[in-house]
Design a protein around this motif. Structure first.
Motif, short mmCIF file in Angstrom:
data_model
loop_
_atom_site.label_atom_id
_atom_site.label_comp_id
_atom_site.label_asym_id
_atom_site.label_seq_id
_atom_site.Cartn_x
_atom_site.Cartn_y
_atom_site.Cartn_z
N ASP A 110 0.76 -1.23 0.10
CA ASP A 110 -0.08 0.02 0.04
C ASP A 110 0.98 1.16 0.00
O ASP A 110 0.65 2.13 -0.68
CB ASP A 110 -1.25 -0.08 1.25
N MET A 111 1.91 1.25 0.89
CA MET A 111 2.90 2.44 0.81
C MET A 111 3.47 2.64 -0.30
O MET A 111 3.82 3.48 -1.02
CB MET A 111 3.86 2.20 2.03
N ALA A 112 4.07 1.22 -0.92
CA ALA A 112 4.75 1.41 -2.26
C ALA A 112 3.68 2.09 -3.30
O ALA A 112 4.17 2.97 -4.22
CB ALA A 112 5.17 0.02 -2.62
N VAL A 113 2.52 1.63 -3.29
CA VAL A 113 1.60 2.27 -4.30
C VAL A 113 1.38 3.67 -4.22
O VAL A 113 1.48 4.64 -5.33
CB VAL A 113 0.16 1.44 -4.11
N HIS A 135 3.56 -3.73 -10.71
CA HIS A 135 3.92 -4.92 -10.06
C HIS A 135 3.30 -4.92 -8.72
O HIS A 135 3.00 -5.90 -8.31
CB HIS A 135 5.52 -4.87 -10.04
N ALA A 136 3.23 -3.78 -7.98
CA ALA A 136 2.91 -3.56 -6.90
C ALA A 136 1.35 -4.08 -6.88
O ALA A 136 0.86 -4.67 -6.11
CB ALA A 136 2.92 -2.16 -6.28
N TYR A 137 0.64 -3.61 -7.70
CA TYR A 137 -0.90 -4.00 -7.87
C TYR A 137 -0.84 -5.55 -8.04
O TYR A 137 -1.84 -6.11 -7.55
CB TYR A 137 -1.42 -3.40 -9.18
N GLN A 145 -6.38 -3.52 -12.30
CA GLN A 145 -5.50 -2.15 -12.10
C GLN A 145 -3.99 -2.47 -12.63
O GLN A 145 -3.52 -1.49 -13.58
CB GLN A 145 -5.55 -1.63 -10.76
N ALA A 146 -3.52 -3.47 -12.51
CA ALA A 146 -2.15 -3.89 -12.83
C ALA A 146 -2.03 -3.72 -14.53
O ALA A 146 -1.31 -3.09 -15.20
CB ALA A 146 -1.41 -4.97 -12.53
#
Length: 179
Positions: A110-113, A135-137, A145-146
């Protein structure tokens, strides 16, 4: 031992020495690279402990920490770079992207996004941040979303191998799951 046995022995020995020389070259090159990075790390750490640094210095130290997978230290340095009030907006996108990478390395998706989105907001054509966001998604199991973000990256950079490969994989996955 006849002549052909001696020649074969010389050929084997020469091949062995050639392989050994190539291996020694690559090992020596890696040692020199590592030594340069360690020297830069030490120099930056000392400087930034003694005085306030610049955005590029904090970013460089944070990047070194990222290479060494020292994510907590990287986050601290990258946050310091962001807090500097003399920071220019275009220069901040890579810092937010690197901060996202550090959070991703700690599995804080979540923080990365959030950080990747900030990087893209500052620099809308930042394809690397888009790939990282995709990649985070994926890690968050947000396949749609990805795929959307990878397709945005491909619209900006049609030859982007990461976005091509990941979007194709996600499309196949979506087709299989819809059957």
């Amino acid at each position: 031992m006849d002549f052909s046995d001696k020649n074969l022995l010389v050929v084997y020995l020469a091949a062995f020495l050639a392989i050994l020389s190539v291996a020694a070259f690559f090992i020596l090159r890696q040692i020199i690279r590592t030594q340069k990075i360690e020297n830069k790390l030490t120099k930056l750490e000392r400087k930034l402990k003694a005085e306030r640094g610049t955005v590029p210095e904090y970013y460089e130290l944070g990047s070194i920490y990222l290479e060494k997978k020292m994510f907590i230290q990287a986050i601290a340095m990258l946050k310091k770079a962001i807090k500097l009030e003399d920071a220019e907006i275009p220069a901040m996108a890579p810092i937010y992207n690197a901060l996202g990478y550090a959070y991703f390395g700690q599995e804080q998706y979540d923080m990365a996004v959030r950080q990747y989105k900030e990087a893209i907001k500052l620099e809308p054509g930042y394809v690397m941040a888009m790939n990282n966001l995709g990649h985070a998604y994926e890690q968050k199991k947000l396949t749609g979303q990805a795929l959307d973000i990878y397709e945005q990256a491909l619209a900006l950079e049609p030859d982007n191998e990461t976005a091509k490969r990941r979007s194709e994989s996600l499309r196949r996955r979506l087709v299989v799951s819809s059957k």
